[in-house]
Motif scaffolding. Sequence first.
Motif, PDB file in Angstrom:
ATOM      1  N   MET A 182      24.365  -2.880  10.949  1.00 17.94           N
ATOM      2  CA  MET A 182      22.920  -2.953  11.073  1.00 17.94           C
ATOM      3  C   MET A 182      22.323  -3.275   9.700  1.00 17.94           C
ATOM      4  SD  MET A 182      20.456  -0.171  12.725  1.00 17.94           S
ATOM      5  CE  MET A 182      18.945  -0.712  13.409  1.00 17.94           C
ATOM      6  N   THR A 183      21.378  -4.143   9.658  1.00 15.30           N
ATOM      7  CA  THR A 183      20.832  -4.615   8.390  1.00 15.30           C
ATOM      8  C   THR A 183      19.924  -3.581   7.723  1.00 15.30           C
ATOM      9  OG1 THR A 183      20.954  -6.903   9.062  1.00 15.30           O
ATOM     10  CG2 THR A 183      19.494  -6.397   7.271  1.00 15.30           C
ATOM     11  N   ASN A 184      18.911  -3.112   8.373  1.00 17.97           N
ATOM     12  CA  ASN A 184      17.951  -2.174   7.781  1.00 17.97           C
ATOM     13  C   ASN A 184      17.442  -2.671   6.427  1.00 17.97           C
ATOM     14  OD1 ASN A 184      17.965  -0.242   9.876  1.00 17.97           O
ATOM     15  ND2 ASN A 184      19.899   0.562   9.103  1.00 17.97           N
ATOM     16  N   LEU A 185      16.631  -3.696   6.487  1.00 18.83           N
ATOM     17  CA  LEU A 185      16.064  -4.278   5.273  1.00 18.83           C
ATOM     18  C   LEU A 185      15.247  -3.245   4.512  1.00 18.83           C
ATOM     19  CD1 LEU A 185      14.698  -7.664   6.658  1.00 18.83           C
ATOM     20  CD2 LEU A 185      16.850  -7.265   5.453  1.00 18.83           C
ATOM     21  N   ARG A 186      15.213  -3.422   3.190  1.00 19.77           N
ATOM     22  CA  ARG A 186      14.387  -2.537   2.378  1.00 19.77           C
ATOM     23  C   ARG A 186      13.841  -3.309   1.184  1.00 19.77           C
ATOM     24  NH1 ARG A 186      19.636  -0.550   0.804  1.00 19.77           N
ATOM     25  NH2 ARG A 186      19.987  -1.063  -1.373  1.00 19.77           N
ATOM     26  N   LEU A 187      12.657  -2.942   0.759  1.00 24.37           N
ATOM     27  CA  LEU A 187      12.038  -3.513  -0.426  1.00 24.37           C
ATOM     28  C   LEU A 187      12.666  -2.847  -1.647  1.00 24.37           C
ATOM     29  CD1 LEU A 187       9.869  -5.315  -1.763  1.00 24.37           C
ATOM     30  CD2 LEU A 187       8.310  -3.357  -1.561  1.00 24.37           C
ATOM     31  N   GLU A 188      13.310  -3.649  -2.483  1.00 28.17           N
ATOM     32  CA  GLU A 188      13.937  -3.127  -3.694  1.00 28.17           C
ATOM     33  C   GLU A 188      12.943  -3.108  -4.853  1.00 28.17           C
ATOM     34  OE1 GLU A 188      17.093  -2.061  -3.995  1.00 28.17           O
ATOM     35  OE2 GLU A 188      17.742  -2.599  -1.982  1.00 28.17           O
ATOM     36  N   GLU A 189      12.114  -4.163  -4.933  1.00 30.34           N
ATOM     37  CA  GLU A 189      11.184  -4.278  -6.056  1.00 30.34           C
ATOM     38  C   GLU A 189      10.061  -5.231  -5.692  1.00 30.34           C
ATOM     39  OE1 GLU A 189      11.370  -5.683 -10.757  1.00 30.34           O
ATOM     40  OE2 GLU A 189      13.213  -5.477  -9.606  1.00 30.34           O
ATOM     41  N   LEU A 190       8.889  -4.988  -6.237  1.00 28.89           N
ATOM     42  CA  LEU A 190       7.744  -5.871  -6.100  1.00 28.89           C
ATOM     43  C   LEU A 190       7.145  -6.019  -7.493  1.00 28.89           C
ATOM     44  CD1 LEU A 190       5.015  -5.876  -3.414  1.00 28.89           C
ATOM     45  CD2 LEU A 190       4.367  -5.879  -5.814  1.00 28.89           C
ATOM     46  N   THR A 191       7.006  -7.267  -7.959  1.00 26.07           N
ATOM     47  CA  THR A 191       6.459  -7.484  -9.299  1.00 26.07           C
ATOM     48  C   THR A 191       5.276  -8.437  -9.231  1.00 26.07           C
ATOM     49  OG1 THR A 191       7.990  -9.299  -9.768  1.00 26.07           O
ATOM     50  CG2 THR A 191       8.675  -7.103 -10.440  1.00 26.07           C
ATOM     51  N   TYR A 237      -5.818 -15.896  -7.651  1.00 26.45           N
ATOM     52  CA  TYR A 237      -4.651 -16.705  -7.305  1.00 26.45           C
ATOM     53  C   TYR A 237      -3.499 -16.260  -8.196  1.00 26.45           C
ATOM     54  CZ  TYR A 237      -2.018 -20.972  -6.189  1.00 26.45           C
ATOM     55  OH  TYR A 237      -1.069 -21.873  -5.755  1.00 26.45           O
ATOM     56  N   PHE A 238      -2.489 -15.590  -7.619  1.00 27.79           N
ATOM     57  CA  PHE A 238      -1.352 -15.158  -8.425  1.00 27.79           C
ATOM     58  C   PHE A 238      -0.100 -15.040  -7.559  1.00 27.79           C
ATOM     59  CE2 PHE A 238      -3.539 -11.271  -7.123  1.00 27.79           C
ATOM     60  CZ  PHE A 238      -2.512 -10.463  -6.670  1.00 27.79           C
ATOM     61  N   LEU A 239       1.038 -15.057  -8.230  1.00 29.63           N
ATOM     62  CA  LEU A 239       2.338 -15.015  -7.585  1.00 29.63           C
ATOM     63  C   LEU A 239       2.865 -13.588  -7.576  1.00 29.63           C
ATOM     64  CD1 LEU A 239       4.590 -16.939  -6.440  1.00 29.63           C
ATOM     65  CD2 LEU A 239       5.640 -16.738  -8.703  1.00 29.63           C
ATOM     66  N   VAL A 240       3.509 -13.222  -6.455  1.00 29.17           N
ATOM     67  CA  VAL A 240       4.174 -11.933  -6.329  1.00 29.17           C
ATOM     68  C   VAL A 240       5.639 -12.201  -6.019  1.00 29.17           C
ATOM     69  CG1 VAL A 240       4.315  -9.782  -5.005  1.00 29.17           C
ATOM     70  CG2 VAL A 240       2.083 -10.818  -5.465  1.00 29.17           C
ATOM     71  N   ASP A 241       6.525 -11.567  -6.764  1.00 30.60           N
ATOM     72  CA  ASP A 241       7.959 -11.627  -6.482  1.00 30.60           C
ATOM     73  C   ASP A 241       8.364 -10.338  -5.799  1.00 30.60           C
ATOM     74  OD1 ASP A 241       8.751 -14.106  -7.661  1.00 30.60           O
ATOM     75  OD2 ASP A 241       8.566 -13.187  -9.640  1.00 30.60           O
ATOM     76  N   ILE A 242       9.180 -10.471  -4.765  1.00 29.39           N
ATOM     77  CA  ILE A 242       9.736  -9.285  -4.118  1.00 29.39           C
ATOM     78  C   ILE A 242      11.242  -9.460  -4.019  1.00 29.39           C
ATOM     79  CG2 ILE A 242       7.653  -8.694  -2.829  1.00 29.39           C
ATOM     80  CD1 ILE A 242       9.014  -9.870  -0.323  1.00 29.39           C
ATOM     81  N   TYR A 243      11.933  -8.357  -4.064  1.00 28.98           N
ATOM     82  CA  TYR A 243      13.386  -8.338  -3.927  1.00 28.98           C
ATOM     83  C   TYR A 243      13.698  -7.486  -2.709  1.00 28.98           C
ATOM     84  CZ  TYR A 243      13.227 -10.360  -8.522  1.00 28.98           C
ATOM     85  OH  TYR A 243      12.972 -11.206  -9.564  1.00 28.98           O
ATOM     86  N   VAL A 244      14.362  -8.108  -1.727  1.00 28.78           N
ATOM     87  CA  VAL A 244      14.650  -7.450  -0.458  1.00 28.78           C
ATOM     88  C   VAL A 244      16.152  -7.321  -0.317  1.00 28.78           C
ATOM     89  CG1 VAL A 244      14.420  -7.574   2.051  1.00 28.78           C
ATOM     90  CG2 VAL A 244      12.576  -8.432   0.578  1.00 28.78           C
ATOM     91  N   GLY A 245      16.592  -6.117  -0.011  1.00 28.64           N
ATOM     92  CA  GLY A 245      18.006  -5.855   0.184  1.00 28.64           C
ATOM     93  C   GLY A 245      18.261  -5.261   1.546  1.00 28.64           C
ATOM     94  N   SER A 246      19.503  -4.884   1.745  1.00 28.98           N
ATOM     95  CA  SER A 246      19.938  -4.269   2.992  1.00 28.98           C
ATOM     96  C   SER A 246      20.580  -2.934   2.661  1.00 28.98           C
ATOM     97  CB  SER A 246      20.962  -5.177   3.673  1.00 28.98           C
ATOM     98  OG  SER A 246      21.636  -4.484   4.691  1.00 28.98           O
ATOM     99  N   ARG A 247      20.396  -1.972   3.526  1.00 27.93           N
ATOM    100  CA  ARG A 247      21.006  -0.661   3.300  1.00 27.93           C
ATOM    101  C   ARG A 247      22.532  -0.740   3.378  1.00 27.93           C
ATOM    102  NH1 ARG A 247      16.498   2.012   3.034  1.00 27.93           N
ATOM    103  NH2 ARG A 247      14.857   1.825   4.561  1.00 27.93           N
ATOM    104  N   SER A 248      23.073  -1.778   4.026  1.00 30.36           N
ATOM    105  CA  SER A 248      24.524  -1.882   4.210  1.00 30.36           C
ATOM    106  C   SER A 248      25.207  -2.774   3.170  1.00 30.36           C
ATOM    107  CB  SER A 248      24.838  -2.398   5.617  1.00 30.36           C
ATOM    108  OG  SER A 248      24.300  -3.695   5.794  1.00 30.36           O
TER     109      SER A 248
END
Length: 129
Positions: free
Chosen positions: A1-10, A29-40
Amino acid sequence: MTNLRLEELTVGPDLRNDDWSSYPDEDVYFLVDIYVGSRSVNGSHRFDFTVATREALRKRGLLAEANAHGYFIFDHHFDLEAIHRYVETCIRESDTGEWQSSIDNLRKHFRWEFEGLVNTGPWEDDEDA
C-alpha cells in the motif's frame, strides 16, 4: 500500500513568515516545492506548483496557461496554512494505494520532477525494497 505523505513543503524566504497572507487583488506569484514520499519506500519525489492571484496571471499574460495543472489560483484571502491544506488534500485524494497511479493523480495538480521521462526509477510498491 502506498500511503503517500508530504515530506517537505518549501516556499521562498520572503514567505516563511507565519503571519504572511494575501488578498486576490494583489500581484502574488510564487513557486512552491513539495516532496512527496510513501510510507512503504524511503525517499521522495519533488513536485512544484505556482501560487498566484488572477491579477498576477493577467499581468504576466498567463491566464490561459494557468488552467493547466501546476497552478493554485486563489480568489479569496489566504495564507500559508491554506497552501498546506491544499497540498495535503491533493495528496490524500491522489493516493490510490499504488505508486504509479498515485503519481499520475498527483500530476493532475502539480508539476513532477520527472515529467516526460519514461522510467521513474525504483519506486515499485515492493515491501522488500
